[in-house]
Write an enzyme that holds these catalytic residues in place. Structure first.
Site, PDB file in Angstrom:
ATOM      1  N   HIS A 104      31.520  61.995  35.843  1.00  0.00           N
ATOM      2  CA  HIS A 104      31.683  60.567  35.562  1.00  0.00           C
ATOM      3  C   HIS A 104      31.700  60.282  34.066  1.00  0.00           C
ATOM      4  O   HIS A 104      32.300  59.308  33.624  1.00  0.00           O
ATOM      5  CB  HIS A 104      30.653  59.751  36.334  1.00  0.00           C
ATOM      6  CG  HIS A 104      31.016  59.698  37.780  1.00  0.00           C
ATOM      7  ND1 HIS A 104      30.442  60.528  38.708  1.00  0.00           N
ATOM      8  CD2 HIS A 104      31.983  59.005  38.428  1.00  0.00           C
ATOM      9  CE1 HIS A 104      31.018  60.311  39.879  1.00  0.00           C
ATOM     10  NE2 HIS A 104      31.949  59.388  39.745  1.00  0.00           N
TER      11      HIS A 104
ATOM     12  N   ARG B 258      35.159  49.130  45.601  1.00  0.00           N
ATOM     13  CA  ARG B 258      34.376  50.155  46.306  1.00  0.00           C
ATOM     14  C   ARG B 258      32.900  49.814  46.173  1.00  0.00           C
ATOM     15  O   ARG B 258      32.437  49.486  45.081  1.00  0.00           O
ATOM     16  CB  ARG B 258      34.651  51.527  45.693  1.00  0.00           C
ATOM     17  CG  ARG B 258      33.895  52.631  46.416  1.00  0.00           C
ATOM     18  CD  ARG B 258      34.209  53.983  45.839  1.00  0.00           C
ATOM     19  NE  ARG B 258      33.563  54.193  44.556  1.00  0.00           N
ATOM     20  CZ  ARG B 258      33.681  55.306  43.845  1.00  0.00           C
ATOM     21  NH1 ARG B 258      34.436  56.288  44.294  1.00  0.00           N
ATOM     22  NH2 ARG B 258      33.072  55.444  42.690  1.00  0.00           N
TER      23      ARG B 258
ATOM     24  N   GLU C 229      36.714  61.822  51.052  1.00  0.00           N
ATOM     25  CA  GLU C 229      36.294  62.712  49.963  1.00  0.00           C
ATOM     26  C   GLU C 229      35.256  63.740  50.378  1.00  0.00           C
ATOM     27  O   GLU C 229      34.664  64.400  49.539  1.00  0.00           O
ATOM     28  CB  GLU C 229      35.811  61.902  48.753  1.00  0.00           C
ATOM     29  CG  GLU C 229      34.735  60.887  49.042  1.00  0.00           C
ATOM     30  CD  GLU C 229      34.344  60.055  47.818  1.00  0.00           C
ATOM     31  OE1 GLU C 229      34.727  60.388  46.690  1.00  0.00           O
ATOM     32  OE2 GLU C 229      33.625  59.059  48.002  1.00  0.00           O
TER      33      GLU C 229
ATOM     34  N   ASP D  23      35.678  64.461  44.419  1.00  0.00           N
ATOM     35  CA  ASP D  23      34.597  64.963  45.263  1.00  0.00           C
ATOM     36  C   ASP D  23      35.104  65.936  46.318  1.00  0.00           C
ATOM     37  O   ASP D  23      34.463  66.948  46.591  1.00  0.00           O
ATOM     38  CB  ASP D  23      33.877  63.794  45.945  1.00  0.00           C
ATOM     39  CG  ASP D  23      32.867  63.170  45.005  1.00  0.00           C
ATOM     40  OD1 ASP D  23      32.111  63.922  44.377  1.00  0.00           O
ATOM     41  OD2 ASP D  23      32.859  61.936  44.875  1.00  0.00           O
TER      42      ASP D  23
ATOM     43  N   ARG E 121      31.594  69.353  40.121  1.00  0.00           N
ATOM     44  CA  ARG E 121      32.652  68.772  39.284  1.00  0.00           C
ATOM     45  C   ARG E 121      32.203  68.541  37.839  1.00  0.00           C
ATOM     46  O   ARG E 121      33.025  68.374  36.952  1.00  0.00           O
ATOM     47  CB  ARG E 121      33.137  67.451  39.908  1.00  0.00           C
ATOM     48  CG  ARG E 121      32.028  66.424  40.047  1.00  0.00           C
ATOM     49  CD  ARG E 121      32.437  65.269  40.938  1.00  0.00           C
ATOM     50  NE  ARG E 121      33.027  64.178  40.190  1.00  0.00           N
ATOM     51  CZ  ARG E 121      33.304  62.984  40.701  1.00  0.00           C
ATOM     52  NH1 ARG E 121      33.064  62.745  41.984  1.00  0.00           N
ATOM     53  NH2 ARG E 121      33.823  62.027  39.970  1.00  0.00           N
TER      54      ARG E 121
ATOM     55  N   CYS F 173      42.990  58.509  44.755  1.00  0.00           N
ATOM     56  CA  CYS F 173      42.426  57.909  43.541  1.00  0.00           C
ATOM     57  C   CYS F 173      41.597  58.899  42.729  1.00  0.00           C
ATOM     58  O   CYS F 173      40.935  58.498  41.777  1.00  0.00           O
ATOM     59  CB  CYS F 173      41.619  56.666  43.874  1.00  0.00           C
ATOM     60  SG  CYS F 173      40.217  56.993  44.942  1.00  0.00           S
TER      61      CYS F 173
HETATM   62  C1  PEP Z   1      36.740  60.840  43.803  1.00  0.00           C
HETATM   63  O1  PEP Z   1      35.730  61.409  44.205  1.00  0.00           O
HETATM   64  O2  PEP Z   1      37.854  61.391  43.729  1.00  0.00           O
HETATM   65  C2  PEP Z   1      36.667  59.441  43.353  1.00  0.00           C
HETATM   66  C3  PEP Z   1      37.754  58.789  42.992  1.00  0.00           C
HETATM   67  O3  PEP Z   1      35.455  58.869  43.261  1.00  0.00           O
HETATM   68  P1  PEP Z   1      34.427  59.169  42.074  1.00  0.00           P
HETATM   69  O4  PEP Z   1      35.147  59.907  41.007  1.00  0.00           O
HETATM   70  O5  PEP Z   1      33.923  57.847  41.596  1.00  0.00           O
HETATM   71  O6  PEP Z   1      33.362  59.983  42.739  1.00  0.00           O
HETATM   72 MG    MG Z   2      33.988  60.300  44.753  1.00  0.00          MG
END
Ligand code: PEP
Ligand code: MG
Length: 580
Positions: free
Chosen positions: A191, A333, A433, A457, A467, A504
């Protein structure tokens, strides 16, 4: 000149002086003192060394008393380094001859030492770098004391060099003064990386030991197109990168002219390009970049602070994002807290394995009061614009989805009783995910209006690779054949069930995957707003028929490396090399 390779998480080229932020967030600026302050700085240095030694001696005594003489010996080396007359002389000379501040001179000399250890082949000696870093921090704490300068007072553009940045620290980066970022740790879709990308300046993470190579004030190049950083470049290299920087800016400016053109392939297939946002103000900014709406609003960023936002504040934020999108669809979300996004409440329980812990929808369902407040706020904001949608993250079982929907119904009933207006037919969807949800895609598709594939994810859970951990980043690959097949199956199943499917994860904004995803049948992409122009350019340069051929071929390979080589080659035929 030192050069290191890492993981580029936000494209572009930046060149500026470094500010090194150490683990204690002490900023060590390049500070030149007037000649009349030299004596004071030397005194400060001597006092700092003496205080650091005194601190270590007292620790040595208490460890000797509790654990014995052998354990206490570890402090001897540290004390020896601080007592080293040669080192003190070297620091003092920089103060006297170059008028460096005591902190800056200390940091310069100690980082030189760290570089020496770094280059040693004996692993035991190389490990000593940690001790030298420790000593440097101790000494700097004593030199800078409580006045350790913070990031809020930058006066000119800098490259921020740090071991790591938390999501909250990243969220607070001054927008105008930080030209680029280089971090020792971090993975491609952490993140922190996501925030750096939306913040829009060049950033490279996962550099391992870069902080040990740089002193505040050194010139640093962040080349987040080619995944490298360079400290103290010579004039020739510097010039070469100035040219690259200018060429990158020119190319991205040219892409800006596509803003008002549709994302349509040459054989007339329209692709929706949506934006991923973290803050409401980004909705409007993403429309300016050419977004067709907001495909993912990560509301949890509103919660990354001491006091949780109440219902009215949340309502105001969601309504602002919806208004910012100017009538375009907005997918909100529900908060994805836990793991690397921690709330006050959450931080009370340290989990051993937070990515597999009480994260996301699990956290929401264990904190129903908080969850319901958010659902009420989203519902209240829903009449504000054209097409507000609600999405649940990290669903792994149907029970979980049903519980979340039940909580939503509860929130609707409460609002109805209170006579508060909202859109009762708001579309409800889910992130796809987790491997479990992907496997049961058909059943899920029958209970939601839309799904959004969260590859960030999905990849980490499918491939068992964190990640956010640079040490496993080579295992973390969107091009893994198993990941490609899973994405293909989700898109296919959603198509059969008549459920809209978008993607996404960060993969949506990576040019290398555009042809593949179109070829797999994806028609809605959601990505960091800054990626939109480039992806649009690619879409407008290709045909869906060609993309299908590319996807078919990509699925024939056995390894991610083969897939990457192939996709890169195909993409290079359509985009200038300086962009990928
Ligand atoms: C993902 O997991 O691909 C996603 C878009 O959500 P985040 O990156 O906020 O976990
Ligand atoms: Mg995610």
């Amino acid at each position: 000149m030192d050069k290191l390779s890492g993981i580029a998480v936000s494209p572009g080229v930046a060149i500026a002086e470094a500010v090194v932020l150490d683990a204690e967030e002490l900023r060590i600026p390049r500070r030149i003192v007037p000649p009349e302050e030299v004596a004071t700085e030397i005194e400060r240095l001597d006092r700092g060394i003496a205080d650091s030694i005194a601190g270590l001696e007292s620790q040595r005594t208490s460890v000797r008393n509790s654990l014995g003489a052998n354990a206490a010996d570890v402090f001897n080396w540290h004390i020896g380094v601080l007592n080293d007359a040669g080192q003190r002389r070297e620091i003092a000379e920089l103060i006297k001859e170059r008028f460096y501040s005591a902190a800056y001179a200390t940091s310069t000399v100690m980082r030189k030492q760290q570089r020496r250890f770094l280059s040693m082949t004996d692993p035991l000696l190389a490990e000593r770098i940690r001790d030298v870093q420790d000593i440097e921090r101790r000494l700097l704490r004593n030199l800078l004391g409580a006045s350790g300068e913070d990031m809020a007072h930058l006066t000119r553009e800098i490259i921020l060099v740090a071991h790591d940045l938390s999501t909250s620290q990243t969220a607070l980066l001054p927008e105008t003064k930080v030209a680029g970022v280089a971090l020792d740790v971090g993975g491609p879709t952490s993140h922190t990386a996501i925030l750096l990308r939306s913040w829009g300046h060049p950033a490279v993470v996962g550099l391992n030991e870069f902080t040990g190579m740089v002193s505040g004030g050194d010139t640093v190049i962040v080349d987040a197109v080619h995944h490298v950083v360079i400290a103290n470049p010579d004039e020739e290299v510097l010039e070469q990168y100035r040219v690259r920087q200018a060429s990158y800016v020119r190319l991205t400016d040219e892409l800006g002219s596509l803003r008002d053109l549709p994302a349509v392939t040459q054989d007339d297939v329209t692709i929706q390009l949506m934006a991923n946002i973290e803050y409401p103000r980004e909705a409007e900014a993403s429309v300016r970049k050419g977004a067709d709406g907001v495909g993912l609003y990560r509301t949890e960023f509103l919660f990354l602070r001491e006091v949780e936002p109440d219902e009215d504040e949340q309502y105001a934020a969601y309504a602002a994002a919806i208004r910012g999108a100017g009538g375009r669809p907005v997918t909100i979300r529900t908060f994805d807290l836990g793991a690397d996004k921690v709330t006050q409440k959450k931080s009370l329980e340290q989990e051993r394995n937070p990515m597999l812990g009480v994260r996301s929808i699990r956290f929401s369902l264990q904190h129903l009061g908080m969850f319901k407040i958010q659902l009420r706020a989203i519902l209240r904001a829903s009449p504000e614009g054209g097409g507000v949608r609600l999405m649940f993250p990290l669903i792994s079982s149907l029970i979980e989805l049903r519980q979340a929907k039940m909580t939503l119904r509860d929130a609707m009933e409460d609002l109805e009783e209170e006579g508060i207006t909202f859109c009762p037919d708001i579309e409800v969807g889910m992130m796809m995910e987790t491997p479990a949800a992907a496997t049961q895609c058909r059943q899920f598709a029958r209970e939601v209006s839309f799904v959004s594939i969260g590859t960030n994810d999905l990849i980490q859970y499918m491939l068992a690779a964190d990640r956010g951990n640079e040490r496993v980043s080579r295992y973390y690959s969107a091009a893994h054949p198993a990941v490609l097949r899973t994405i293909r199956d989700i898109i296919r199943t959603c198509g059969r069930e008549g459920v809209q499917c978008s993607l996404c994860g960060e993969m949506a904004g990576e040019p290398m995957y555009t042809l593949l995803l179109i070829g797999l049948g994806l028609r809605t992409f959601s990505m960091a707003p800054n990626n939109i122009p480039e992806i649009k350019k690619l879409i407008r340069s290709c045909t869906a028929a060609k993309a299908e051929r590319v996807a078919r071929r990509a699925l024939t390979f056995d390894t991610d490396q083969q897939v990457v080589n192939y996709l890169r080659l195909e993409t290079l035929k359509l985009l200038p090399v300086d962009l990928i």
